[in-house]
Design a protein around this motif. Structure first.
Motif, mmCIF file in Angstrom:
data_model
loop_
_atom_site.group_PDB
_atom_site.id
_atom_site.type_symbol
_atom_site.label_atom_id
_atom_site.label_comp_id
_atom_site.label_asym_id
_atom_site.label_seq_id
_atom_site.Cartn_x
_atom_site.Cartn_y
_atom_site.Cartn_z
ATOM 1 N N ALA A 71 0.827 -1.208 0.000
ATOM 2 C CA ALA A 71 0.000 0.000 0.000
ATOM 3 C C ALA A 71 0.860 1.256 0.000
ATOM 4 O O ALA A 71 0.553 2.229 -0.713
ATOM 5 C CB ALA A 71 -0.943 -0.005 1.206
ATOM 6 N N ILE A 72 1.936 1.259 0.762
ATOM 7 C CA ILE A 72 2.847 2.418 0.776
ATOM 8 C C ILE A 72 3.383 2.670 -0.634
ATOM 9 O O ILE A 72 3.392 3.801 -1.121
ATOM 10 C CB ILE A 72 4.008 2.185 1.773
ATOM 11 C CG1 ILE A 72 3.496 2.246 3.210
ATOM 12 C CG2 ILE A 72 5.138 3.195 1.544
ATOM 13 C CD1 ILE A 72 4.499 1.762 4.246
ATOM 14 N N MET A 73 3.828 1.601 -1.287
ATOM 15 C CA MET A 73 4.384 1.745 -2.632
ATOM 16 C C MET A 73 3.313 2.147 -3.636
ATOM 17 O O MET A 73 3.529 3.031 -4.471
ATOM 18 C CB MET A 73 5.064 0.436 -3.055
ATOM 19 C CG MET A 73 6.283 0.110 -2.223
ATOM 20 S SD MET A 73 7.136 -1.386 -2.748
ATOM 21 C CE MET A 73 5.985 -2.639 -2.218
ATOM 22 N N ALA A 74 2.150 1.508 -3.560
ATOM 23 C CA ALA A 74 1.081 1.776 -4.527
ATOM 24 C C ALA A 74 0.550 3.200 -4.413
ATOM 25 O O ALA A 74 0.417 3.910 -5.415
ATOM 26 C CB ALA A 74 -0.054 0.765 -4.321
ATOM 27 N N TRP A 75 0.247 3.623 -3.211
ATOM 28 C CA TRP A 75 -0.341 4.958 -3.034
ATOM 29 C C TRP A 75 0.682 6.070 -3.230
ATOM 30 O O TRP A 75 0.334 7.168 -3.662
ATOM 31 C CB TRP A 75 -1.051 5.056 -1.684
ATOM 32 C CG TRP A 75 -2.319 4.249 -1.701
ATOM 33 C CD1 TRP A 75 -2.543 3.047 -1.089
ATOM 34 C CD2 TRP A 75 -3.512 4.554 -2.433
ATOM 35 N NE1 TRP A 75 -3.805 2.601 -1.385
ATOM 36 C CE2 TRP A 75 -4.425 3.503 -2.203
ATOM 37 C CE3 TRP A 75 -3.901 5.612 -3.249
ATOM 38 C CZ2 TRP A 75 -5.707 3.483 -2.751
ATOM 39 C CZ3 TRP A 75 -5.180 5.582 -3.790
ATOM 40 C CH2 TRP A 75 -6.063 4.533 -3.552
ATOM 41 N N GLY A 76 1.954 5.785 -2.950
ATOM 42 C CA GLY A 76 3.000 6.771 -3.247
ATOM 43 C C GLY A 76 3.110 7.017 -4.737
ATOM 44 O O GLY A 76 3.221 8.150 -5.202
ATOM 45 N N ASP A 77 3.063 5.927 -5.500
ATOM 46 C CA ASP A 77 3.064 6.043 -6.961
ATOM 47 C C ASP A 77 1.834 6.814 -7.442
ATOM 48 O O ASP A 77 1.935 7.697 -8.292
ATOM 49 C CB ASP A 77 3.060 4.653 -7.604
ATOM 50 C CG ASP A 77 4.350 4.334 -8.319
ATOM 51 O OD1 ASP A 77 5.228 5.203 -8.408
ATOM 52 O OD2 ASP A 77 4.474 3.199 -8.802
#
Length: 168
Positions: A71-77
Motif C-alpha cells: 500500500a505504501i508503494m502503490a499509493w505513493g506512486d
C-alpha cells in the motif's frame, strides 16, 4: 543468482539503454525547448504512475508480501502520478502555478522513489512473485528515475538567478 541480482542487471541495462536513446534521439529536441515544453511530455509519462495501484489488487503480488508495504508503494506512486497530472494541466493552461506544481510533483515523486526501494526490500518484494509488476519495475521505473533527474535539472536551471536576470 537471486531476483535482486537479476533486477540490478536489468535496471542498469535499462538505464544505459534509455541514456543512449536520450543522447542520440531526444536531447537535441529537449535542449531546444522551453522549460514548460520540455517538462510537459515527461510529466505525462509520470501521470501513468496510477499503474502502481496494481500492487494492491488481489492476486497480482504474492500474498506473503506485507499488504501495508504494498500500500505504501502503490499509493505513493498514485499520489506522484496525480501530482504529475495536475502539473500537466497547469502547464497546458499556461498557469502561473505550473512551476510550483512541478516542484510539488518533484518532491512527491522523488520522495516516493526513495521510499519504494527500502520498503520493497524490507517486505521481500524482490524475492516474491510479483507477476507483471516485474516488467514495470525493469522497464518503467528506470525511465521514471531518469526523467525525474532531468525535470529537476531543468527546474533548477529555470529557477536559477542567472536565468531570471537574463530574461528580465
Amino acid at each position: 543468482m537471486n531476483n535482486l541480482a537479476y533486477l540490478a542487471i536489468q535496471f542498469t541495462t535499462a538505464i544505459a539503454l534509455y541514456l543512449v536513446i536520450f543522447r542520440i534521439y531526444l536531447q537535441p529536441w529537449f535542449r531546444a525547448q522551453t522549460f514548460e515544453a520540455a517538462t510537459l511530455p515527461l510529466l505525462v509519462l509520470h501521470a501513468f504512475r496510477y499503474l502502481g495501484l496494481s500492487l494492491v489488487v488481489n492476486g497480482q503480488v504474492d500474498a506473503t508480501v506485507s499488504r501495508d508495504a504494498l500500500a505504501i508503494m502503490a499509493w505513493g506512486d498514485y499520489a506522484s502520478g496525480i501530482c504529475a497530472l495536475i502539473a500537466v494541466i497547469a502547464i497546458s493552461l499556461g498557469s502561473r502555478l505550473a512551476v510550483p506544481l512541478v516542484i510539488l510533483f518533484s518532491v512527491a515523486g522523488i520522495g516516493d522513489l526513495l521510499t519504494v526501494g527500502p520498503t520493497a526490500s524490507n517486505a521481500g518484494v524482490f524475492e516474491a512473485d510479483i507477476g507483471a509488476m516485474w516488467f514495470l519495475l525493469v522497464i518503467y521505473a528506470p525511465i521514471l528515475l531518469l526523467t525525474h533527474i532531468y525535470i529537476v535539472v531543468r527546474l533548477v536551471a529555470h529557477l536559477s538567478p542567472s536565468r531570471r536576470a537574463s530574461t528580465s
